[in-house]
Structure formats: C-alpha cells, structure tokens
Scaffold this motif. Structure first.
Motif, PDB file in Angstrom:
ATOM      1  N   LEU A   1     -31.173 107.508  21.402  1.00 10.74           N
ATOM      2  CA  LEU A   1     -31.051 108.032  22.765  1.00 10.74           C
ATOM      3  C   LEU A   1     -31.182 109.541  22.748  1.00 10.74           C
ATOM      4  CD1 LEU A   1     -30.256 107.213  25.748  1.00 10.74           C
ATOM      5  CD2 LEU A   1     -27.921 107.811  25.110  1.00 10.74           C
ATOM      6  N   GLU A   2     -31.991 110.068  23.672  1.00 12.36           N
ATOM      7  CA  GLU A   2     -32.112 111.522  23.784  1.00 12.36           C
ATOM      8  C   GLU A   2     -32.398 111.884  25.239  1.00 12.36           C
ATOM      9  OE1 GLU A   2     -36.838 111.922  22.518  1.00 12.36           O
ATOM     10  OE2 GLU A   2     -35.257 112.756  21.238  1.00 12.36           O
ATOM     11  N   PRO A   3     -31.880 113.023  25.710  1.00 14.85           N
ATOM     12  CA  PRO A   3     -32.126 113.431  27.101  1.00 14.85           C
ATOM     13  C   PRO A   3     -33.598 113.765  27.332  1.00 14.85           C
ATOM     14  CG  PRO A   3     -30.264 114.623  26.133  1.00 14.85           C
ATOM     15  CD  PRO A   3     -30.955 113.930  25.009  1.00 14.85           C
ATOM     16  N   VAL A   4     -34.042 113.546  28.564  1.00 15.22           N
ATOM     17  CA  VAL A   4     -35.405 113.887  28.943  1.00 15.22           C
ATOM     18  C   VAL A   4     -35.406 115.324  29.454  1.00 15.22           C
ATOM     19  CG1 VAL A   4     -37.321 113.327  30.482  1.00 15.22           C
ATOM     20  CG2 VAL A   4     -35.926 111.499  29.506  1.00 15.22           C
ATOM     21  N   PRO A   5     -36.223 116.207  28.891  1.00 15.79           N
ATOM     22  CA  PRO A   5     -36.236 117.606  29.341  1.00 15.79           C
ATOM     23  C   PRO A   5     -36.644 117.717  30.810  1.00 15.79           C
ATOM     24  CG  PRO A   5     -37.356 117.362  27.222  1.00 15.79           C
ATOM     25  CD  PRO A   5     -37.118 115.985  27.741  1.00 15.79           C
ATOM     26  N   PHE A   6     -35.982 118.634  31.508  1.00 13.49           N
ATOM     27  CA  PHE A   6     -36.292 118.965  32.905  1.00 13.49           C
ATOM     28  C   PHE A   6     -36.053 117.796  33.869  1.00 13.49           C
ATOM     29  CE2 PHE A   6     -39.307 121.287  30.138  1.00 13.49           C
ATOM     30  CZ  PHE A   6     -38.758 122.554  30.268  1.00 13.49           C
ATOM     31  N   ASN A   7     -35.343 116.764  33.416  1.00 15.92           N
ATOM     32  CA  ASN A   7     -34.974 115.653  34.288  1.00 15.92           C
ATOM     33  C   ASN A   7     -33.497 115.355  34.053  1.00 15.92           C
ATOM     34  OD1 ASN A   7     -37.533 114.260  35.692  1.00 15.92           O
ATOM     35  ND2 ASN A   7     -38.137 114.998  33.674  1.00 15.92           N
ATOM     36  N   GLN A   8     -32.651 116.038  34.786  1.00 14.79           N
ATOM     37  CA  GLN A   8     -31.219 115.922  34.565  1.00 14.79           C
ATOM     38  C   GLN A   8     -30.734 114.506  34.858  1.00 14.79           C
ATOM     39  OE1 GLN A   8     -28.929 118.742  36.768  1.00 14.79           O
ATOM     40  NE2 GLN A   8     -26.970 118.135  35.871  1.00 14.79           N
ATOM     41  N   GLY A   9     -29.985 113.960  33.923  1.00 20.47           N
ATOM     42  CA  GLY A   9     -29.437 112.617  34.100  1.00 20.47           C
ATOM     43  C   GLY A   9     -30.320 111.509  33.577  1.00 20.47           C
ATOM     44  N   PHE A  10     -31.552 111.823  33.165  1.00 21.19           N
ATOM     45  CA  PHE A  10     -32.457 110.807  32.636  1.00 21.19           C
ATOM     46  C   PHE A  10     -32.478 110.887  31.111  1.00 21.19           C
ATOM     47  CE2 PHE A  10     -33.831 110.969  36.977  1.00 21.19           C
ATOM     48  CZ  PHE A  10     -34.292 109.691  37.252  1.00 21.19           C
ATOM     49  N   TYR A  11     -32.616 109.713  30.486  1.00 17.04           N
ATOM     50  CA  TYR A  11     -32.586 109.626  29.028  1.00 17.04           C
ATOM     51  C   TYR A  11     -33.703 108.702  28.559  1.00 17.04           C
ATOM     52  CZ  TYR A  11     -27.934 111.608  29.644  1.00 17.04           C
ATOM     53  OH  TYR A  11     -26.884 112.411  30.015  1.00 17.04           O
TER      54      TYR A  11
ATOM     55  N   ARG B   1     -40.328 102.344  24.135  1.00 17.28           N
ATOM     56  CA  ARG B   1     -39.562 103.445  24.735  1.00 17.28           C
ATOM     57  C   ARG B   1     -39.451 103.218  26.235  1.00 17.28           C
ATOM     58  NH1 ARG B   1     -40.056 110.033  24.566  1.00 17.28           N
ATOM     59  NH2 ARG B   1     -38.746 109.695  22.740  1.00 17.28           N
ATOM     60  N   VAL B   2     -38.245 103.400  26.750  1.00 19.86           N
ATOM     61  CA  VAL B   2     -37.999 103.332  28.181  1.00 19.86           C
ATOM     62  C   VAL B   2     -37.228 104.576  28.590  1.00 19.86           C
ATOM     63  CG1 VAL B   2     -38.011 100.813  28.239  1.00 19.86           C
ATOM     64  CG2 VAL B   2     -35.859 102.020  27.889  1.00 19.86           C
ATOM     65  N   ILE B   3     -37.408 104.996  29.830  1.00 19.76           N
ATOM     66  CA  ILE B   3     -36.692 106.128  30.392  1.00 19.76           C
ATOM     67  C   ILE B   3     -35.830 105.618  31.536  1.00 19.76           C
ATOM     68  CG2 ILE B   3     -36.913 108.345  31.572  1.00 19.76           C
ATOM     69  CD1 ILE B   3     -39.468 108.830  30.051  1.00 19.76           C
ATOM     70  N   LEU B   4     -34.521 105.853  31.434  1.00 20.07           N
ATOM     71  CA  LEU B   4     -33.564 105.336  32.405  1.00 20.07           C
ATOM     72  C   LEU B   4     -32.658 106.460  32.884  1.00 20.07           C
ATOM     73  CD1 LEU B   4     -32.468 102.073  30.535  1.00 20.07           C
ATOM     74  CD2 LEU B   4     -34.163 102.256  32.352  1.00 20.07           C
ATOM     75  N   PHE B   5     -32.082 106.240  34.049  1.00 19.67           N
ATOM     76  CA  PHE B   5     -31.111 107.196  34.582  1.00 19.67           C
ATOM     77  C   PHE B   5     -29.725 106.823  34.081  1.00 19.67           C
ATOM     78  CE2 PHE B   5     -28.060 108.556  37.867  1.00 19.67           C
ATOM     79  CZ  PHE B   5     -28.295 109.924  37.846  1.00 19.67           C
TER      80      PHE B   5
END
Length: 231
Positions: free
Chosen positions: A33-43, A77-81
């Motif tokens: 798990l890692e945070p998505v840059p420039f998208n607060q709250g998304f990982y 890979r998936v991107i979730l809030f």
C-alpha cells in the motif's frame, strides 16, 4: 500466465505433447500500500497473486497423463479511496504498531483482498520466450519451500495457464461508532418443554416441495425470461 516447475519436472515438460489444466488454488497474496501523489486520501494497492496449478501433462504414445503441480504469478494494481487518519490507536497485548506514512506521519488504512476459488480455464505448451519476458525471479523462498526446491527457468518449452478469479479489494480503517446500549434483562418466562420424540420433530418440519419441483427458466434468468451474460 506462465507456470513454473521445480527441476525434477524438467524432463516431463521438455517431452510433453499436450497439457490440460485440472484445478488452481490461491497460495498467497502479497499486498503493498502506498499513497497516490497529489490525490489526498487515495491509495494504490499492489497485489501479487501466487497460484498452485494442477496439470495433466501428456507424453507422446502415452494415454495416461502425468499429474504435475506448478506455480504461476499475477500482478494487479487498484487505486481506492481510504480517507486520512490523524490518530494512532494502540491496544494492550498487541505488539504491532499502526502503519504510518513516512512523509506526513498519518496512519495508513489496511488493505484487504478477498478471493474466490480460482477457475482453471485452459493450458497450453509454447516455446520459451526470450529471457526477461517472464516473471522468473519473483517467487519468494516461502513459496519455494512448499515445493521442496527452487524453481527451474531453463526449459526450452513453457506451459501457460489461463485462470479466472473473482476478487474484492478493500481499504479498511478503525472508526468509532456510537451504539445505544441497554441494561441487561432477566428472563421472566420459562421455555415450554418440547417432546424429544423423533416423530414429533418430524411432524414439525415443513414439506420440502421445492426439492421435488426444480426451478423454471423464469426463476433462474428473471421474470422477463432474459438470459444473463458475463463478460
């Protein structure tokens, strides 16, 4: 996905003329798990799936197949809030500290992956692709120990398997909930005694009419008689 085998299966793979998949099973799923840059709250959740694949390998002029087990890998890979966490929770008797983002110090959510039983769809024999086209160094030692040896990547032939898998990926956080509670109550009525006679118990069972009449087409596909399609 390419199926990898231990060295003792090398000779069978080299002389195989056809192959058939029997079953597949999820051995392990590693999640990162890692945070998505420039998208607060998304990982971003990176998942590495490891499958045990059971195959029937046929040799020339042999009617009986050889049953082999191998390992194949898949990445997703998936991107979730997952929102933001500003507090840390510590529990007595638990030595695991909460995962914290290094740059901001905020608590990360937990990534959860739920998998169904895999469906083995097909398998085929192909010439081995050029070096570097397959994931050959991503099998950890913990998986290799289950098969008793390191995996062999030097065969001139390779077996590829197609596997269907349904997954649910979630980001989970602990949040406080306010639920109304009431005082405990003491039962004031006694349970009526019932007979332990098998005949009395059988008389109270409803007749299973649905077991004698199979469902109609409208019960399976809907009231409009349409069909369901899965893509």
């Amino acid at each position: 996905m390419r199926v990898f085998f231990t060295p003792d299966k090398h000779e069978l793979i080299e002389h195989a003329c056809s192959v058939r998949i029997r079953s597949a099973e999820v051995i392990k799923v590693f999640l990162h798990l890692e945070p998505v840059p420039f998208n607060q709250g998304f990982y971003a959740v990176d998942m590495n799936f490891f499958f045990d694949v059971c195959l029937d390998v046929f040799l020339p002029q042999s009617a009986c197949p050889n049953v082999l087990h191998g390992v194949c890998l898949a990445n997703k890979r998936v991107i979730l809030f997952g929102s933001d966490g500003n507090v840390k929770t510590f529990v007595s008797g638990c030595s695991a500290d909460p995962d914290v983002e290094l740059t901001t110090g905020k608590v990360l959510p937990k990534a959860v992956c739920r998998v169904s039983e895999p469906i083995g769809l097909s398998a085929k024999i192909c010439d081995r692709p050029p070096q570097g086209c397959d994931i050959c160094s991503g099998i950890p030692d913990s998986i290799s120990e289950l098969y008793g040896a390191e995996f062999d990547y030097g065969c001139s032939h390779a077996i590829y398997a197609t596997i269907g898998l349904f997954t649910i990926v979630q980001l989970v956080r602990d949040v406080p909930l306010l639920i109304p509670s009431y005082e405990f109550c003491i039962p004031e009525q006694e349970c009526q005694p019932t007979s332990d006679s098998p005949r009395e118990m059988f008389r109270r069972i409803e007749f299973p009419a649905e077991d004698f009449f199979p469902p109609k087409v409208s019960d399976i596909s809907g009231d409009n008689g349409g069909s369901c399609e899965k893509r």
